[in-house]
Design a protein around this motif. Sequence first.
Motif, PDB file in Angstrom:
ATOM      1  N   PHE A 288     111.855  46.804  65.939  1.00 48.56           N
ATOM      2  CA  PHE A 288     111.522  47.156  67.633  1.00 48.56           C
ATOM      3  C   PHE A 288     110.158  47.115  67.868  1.00 48.56           C
ATOM      4  N   LEU A 289     109.262  47.400  67.065  1.00 41.89           N
ATOM      5  CA  LEU A 289     107.704  47.657  67.325  1.00 41.89           C
ATOM      6  C   LEU A 289     106.902  46.465  66.990  1.00 41.89           C
ATOM      7  N   GLU A 290     107.554  45.269  66.466  1.00 38.11           N
ATOM      8  CA  GLU A 290     106.899  43.979  66.419  1.00 38.11           C
ATOM      9  C   GLU A 290     106.771  43.049  67.621  1.00 38.11           C
ATOM     10  N   PRO A 291     105.556  43.005  68.335  1.00 40.22           N
ATOM     11  CA  PRO A 291     105.518  42.361  69.503  1.00 40.22           C
ATOM     12  C   PRO A 291     105.723  40.878  69.320  1.00 40.22           C
ATOM     13  N   GLN A 292     105.581  40.214  68.144  1.00 43.81           N
ATOM     14  CA  GLN A 292     105.735  38.837  67.869  1.00 43.81           C
ATOM     15  C   GLN A 292     107.004  38.343  67.857  1.00 43.81           C
ATOM     16  N   LEU A 293     108.159  39.216  67.774  1.00 45.30           N
ATOM     17  CA  LEU A 293     109.337  39.192  67.931  1.00 45.30           C
ATOM     18  C   LEU A 293     110.006  39.202  69.410  1.00 45.30           C
ATOM     19  N   VAL A 294     109.677  40.353  70.102  1.00 44.76           N
ATOM     20  CA  VAL A 294     110.092  40.355  71.690  1.00 44.76           C
ATOM     21  C   VAL A 294     109.099  41.089  72.304  1.00 44.76           C
ATOM     22  N   GLY A 295     108.572  40.521  73.372  1.00 40.19           N
ATOM     23  CA  GLY A 295     107.354  41.197  74.174  1.00 40.19           C
ATOM     24  C   GLY A 295     107.980  42.373  74.900  1.00 40.19           C
ATOM     25  N   LYS A 296     106.902  42.959  75.620  1.00 42.27           N
ATOM     26  CA  LYS A 296     107.446  44.135  76.280  1.00 42.27           C
ATOM     27  C   LYS A 296     107.809  44.071  77.766  1.00 42.27           C
ATOM     28  N   ARG A 297     107.645  42.749  78.118  1.00 45.12           N
ATOM     29  CA  ARG A 297     108.261  42.671  79.679  1.00 45.12           C
ATOM     30  C   ARG A 297     109.470  41.835  79.827  1.00 45.12           C
ATOM     31  N   PHE A 298     110.194  42.160  80.928  1.00 41.51           N
ATOM     32  CA  PHE A 298     111.676  41.529  80.907  1.00 41.51           C
ATOM     33  C   PHE A 298     112.027  41.531  82.371  1.00 41.51           C
ATOM     34  N   THR A 299     112.913  40.438  82.621  1.00 44.04           N
ATOM     35  CA  THR A 299     113.429  40.325  83.864  1.00 44.04           C
ATOM     36  C   THR A 299     114.962  40.443  83.380  1.00 44.04           C
ATOM     37  N   VAL A 300     115.852  40.738  84.599  1.00 42.97           N
ATOM     38  CA  VAL A 300     117.142  40.823  84.605  1.00 42.97           C
ATOM     39  C   VAL A 300     117.978  39.876  85.732  1.00 42.97           C
ATOM     40  N   VAL A 301     118.607  38.982  85.558  1.00 46.65           N
ATOM     41  CA  VAL A 301     119.212  38.271  86.493  1.00 46.65           C
ATOM     42  C   VAL A 301     120.908  38.453  86.634  1.00 46.65           C
ATOM     43  N   SER A 302     121.374  39.181  87.442  1.00 47.91           N
ATOM     44  CA  SER A 302     122.824  39.877  87.235  1.00 47.91           C
ATOM     45  C   SER A 302     123.204  40.573  88.268  1.00 47.91           C
ATOM     46  N   GLU A 303     124.742  40.912  88.369  1.00 48.37           N
ATOM     47  CA  GLU A 303     124.998  41.585  89.401  1.00 48.37           C
ATOM     48  C   GLU A 303     124.933  43.090  89.138  1.00 48.37           C
ATOM     49  N   ALA A 304     124.653  43.813  90.063  1.00 44.89           N
ATOM     50  CA  ALA A 304     124.194  45.123  90.269  1.00 44.89           C
ATOM     51  C   ALA A 304     124.526  46.198  89.068  1.00 44.89           C
ATOM     52  N   GLN A 305     125.551  46.162  88.518  1.00 41.38           N
ATOM     53  CA  GLN A 305     126.010  46.940  87.479  1.00 41.38           C
ATOM     54  C   GLN A 305     125.257  46.944  86.150  1.00 41.38           C
ATOM     55  N   TYR A 306     124.856  45.472  85.986  1.00 43.74           N
ATOM     56  CA  TYR A 306     123.967  45.320  84.651  1.00 43.74           C
ATOM     57  C   TYR A 306     122.756  45.160  84.961  1.00 43.74           C
ATOM     58  N   ALA A 307     122.273  44.785  86.335  1.00 46.47           N
ATOM     59  CA  ALA A 307     120.760  45.141  86.502  1.00 46.47           C
ATOM     60  C   ALA A 307     120.476  46.567  86.444  1.00 46.47           C
ATOM     61  N   ASP A 369     107.046  31.372  87.256  1.00 46.45           N
ATOM     62  CA  ASP A 369     105.868  32.021  87.810  1.00 46.45           C
ATOM     63  C   ASP A 369     105.190  33.417  87.296  1.00 46.45           C
ATOM     64  N   PHE A 370     106.097  34.145  86.522  1.00 50.00           N
ATOM     65  CA  PHE A 370     105.769  35.431  86.185  1.00 50.00           C
ATOM     66  C   PHE A 370     104.936  35.285  84.953  1.00 50.00           C
ATOM     67  N   ASP A 371     104.061  36.439  84.932  1.00 49.87           N
ATOM     68  CA  ASP A 371     103.165  36.727  83.649  1.00 49.87           C
ATOM     69  C   ASP A 371     103.796  37.621  82.862  1.00 49.87           C
ATOM     70  N   PHE A 372     104.529  37.323  81.862  1.00 50.38           N
ATOM     71  CA  PHE A 372     105.209  38.220  80.975  1.00 50.38           C
ATOM     72  C   PHE A 372     104.172  38.791  79.990  1.00 50.38           C
ATOM     73  N   GLY A 373     103.272  38.219  79.800  1.00 46.35           N
ATOM     74  CA  GLY A 373     101.978  38.930  78.869  1.00 46.35           C
ATOM     75  C   GLY A 373     102.198  38.780  77.564  1.00 46.35           C
ATOM     76  N   GLY A 374     103.290  37.940  77.115  1.00 46.54           N
ATOM     77  CA  GLY A 374     103.602  37.859  75.848  1.00 46.54           C
ATOM     78  C   GLY A 374     104.896  37.025  75.885  1.00 46.54           C
ATOM     79  N   ILE A 375     105.682  37.523  74.800  1.00 47.17           N
ATOM     80  CA  ILE A 375     107.059  36.401  74.407  1.00 47.17           C
ATOM     81  C   ILE A 375     108.043  37.046  75.611  1.00 47.17           C
ATOM     82  N   PRO A 376     108.364  36.194  76.876  1.00 47.13           N
ATOM     83  CA  PRO A 376     109.183  36.694  77.733  1.00 47.13           C
ATOM     84  C   PRO A 376     110.801  37.170  77.109  1.00 47.13           C
ATOM     85  N   LEU A 377     111.281  38.100  77.897  1.00 50.12           N
ATOM     86  CA  LEU A 377     112.641  38.369  77.439  1.00 50.12           C
ATOM     87  C   LEU A 377     113.481  38.249  78.917  1.00 50.12           C
ATOM     88  N   VAL A 378     114.401  37.428  79.112  1.00 44.99           N
ATOM     89  CA  VAL A 378     115.378  37.016  80.216  1.00 44.99           C
ATOM     90  C   VAL A 378     116.608  37.153  79.951  1.00 44.99           C
TER      91      VAL A 378
END
Length: 435
Positions: A288-307, A369-378
Motif C-alpha cells: 500500500f505504501l509503494e507509489p509505483q503501484l498506485v498513486g496518491k490521487r484519485f477520482t470517482v465517477v459514480s452515483e452519490a452513494q459510492y462517490a 486534463d487532471f494532474d494526478f501527480g503520479g499513477i492515476p486511479l480512476v
Amino acid sequence: MAKVLDQPRFKCALAAMQTIQSIPGAIPVLHAGPGCASKLNDNSGSSGHYAANVYPCSLVSEKEVVFGGIKKLRNTIENSLKVIDADLFIVLSGCTTEIIGDDIQEVVEEFSDSEKPVIWAKTPGFKGNNYLGHDWILKALFEQYLKTLPPAPKIKGLVNIFAGTPEQDPFWLGNLRELERLIQSIGLTPNTIFGFGRSIENIKKLKQAEYTVLVSPWQGSESAEYLEKKYDIPLLKYPILPIGAAETSKFLRAVGEFCHADNELVEKVIKENEAEFFYYIERFAETFLEPQLVGKRFTVVSEAQYALGITRFLVNDMGEFPLTIFITDDTPEKYRDSIRTELNKLNYDIQAEVEWNVDGNEIYKKIKDFDFGGIPLVIGSTWEKKVARELGAHFVNVSYPVLDRFVINSSIVGYAGGLKLLEDIYSDSFYNSTL
C-alpha cells in the motif's frame, strides 16, 4: 434546445421494474409499448422469482394511442392473474400511456378483491429516472399494500433495512446482505425485502419493525419517510455507505445508539472487526505504501452513494487525496448541499471538489486534463475505462454501466468490503504492471 447526453448513467423511471423483480414472488405488469421494457431490462441478473425477461405487458400500439389502452390493460391484468404464479402484482405505466391519460389506478382498483394483491405505480420516463422510480415503487408498496394488512404487534429489535437501487447498483444484493450481517452482529434483527430467501412475508413485517435504517444519501428517502410517518417507525437516515474500518465503526455506533442496542456488544464487535481489518492492512503495508503501484490521487465517477463511501474510505482509511468527484445519478437539488457536506468530512481538513454531471463526454475531457501527480486511479463505470487506459491509470468499475466485470454476490460494504475494494484496485495495478 434539448441536449443529447453521451454515455448515460441511468435509465427512465420505468426501468425500476427491476426493483419489483428483485422481490421474490413479485412481478411487474407493464402498461407501455412493446419496446420499452426490452430496452430497459438490460442487466443480466434479475434475482427474483422470475427470469429478467418474464413480465406481462399490455403492448400499447398506435390503436391504443388513438382510442385508449384501458381495455387492453384490464385484459392483461386478468390474464396475468390466471397464468402467473406470483404473490404480488405491481402495475407500472410508461410514457405513452401517461401522455394519453390512461388511469391505471382506476383499473387496478377493479382488482381489489383478487386472491393476489394488485397495486400500481406511475413510472413514466418523462417524470424521472429509475432511481426515482425505485422510490415511487416502494412508496406505492407501503401506501397501498401495507394498509390492507391487519394490525400486528411490534417485533422487538426488528430493523427494516434499505440501501442501493436493485440491479442498477451492481453490488446491491451483496451490500444488503453485509448490512444485514453487521446489524445482526450487534444484537438486532434485520428485515429486508429483496433477494434470495426474502418474500412477501418480509414485506408484511415492515410495519412491525421497531426501526428503519436507510443507508443512502438520497435514494429511497421519500418512501422511508412515508413509512416513518404512516406507521410510526423511527427512521435513521445514514447517508454514507460504510466502506472500510472508519466508516463501518461509525455506522455500527450510530445504528446501535439509534436502535438502543447493547453498547458493550457494539464496542466488542467493533474492536474485533477493526483488529482483523488492520491485521490485513499491516500484512500488506509495504504494498500500500509503494507509489509505483498506485498513486496518491484519485477520482470517482459514480452515483452519490459510492462517490461518498469510496471517497471517505480512500481518504480516511488509506490516506489518498481526491481530485474532482463526479456524481452521475442526477441527484435532486434539495439533497446536494448535504451530500457536498458529507463528502468533505475528511481527515486533516482535506477537501474534494464535487461536480454533478451526467454527460460522459464532458467527464472524459475533464479527467484527461487532471494532474494526478503520479499513477492515476480512476473509479467509475465502464465508460471511464477508456480514459483510464489512455492515462495509464488504474481503473475499477463500481457503478452502472458494468460491462467489463461479472458481479454475482460481491460486496464493497463493511470491513470486508473495504478489503475487497483494495483487492480490486491493486489487482488492476498488478495487471497493468505486467503488460
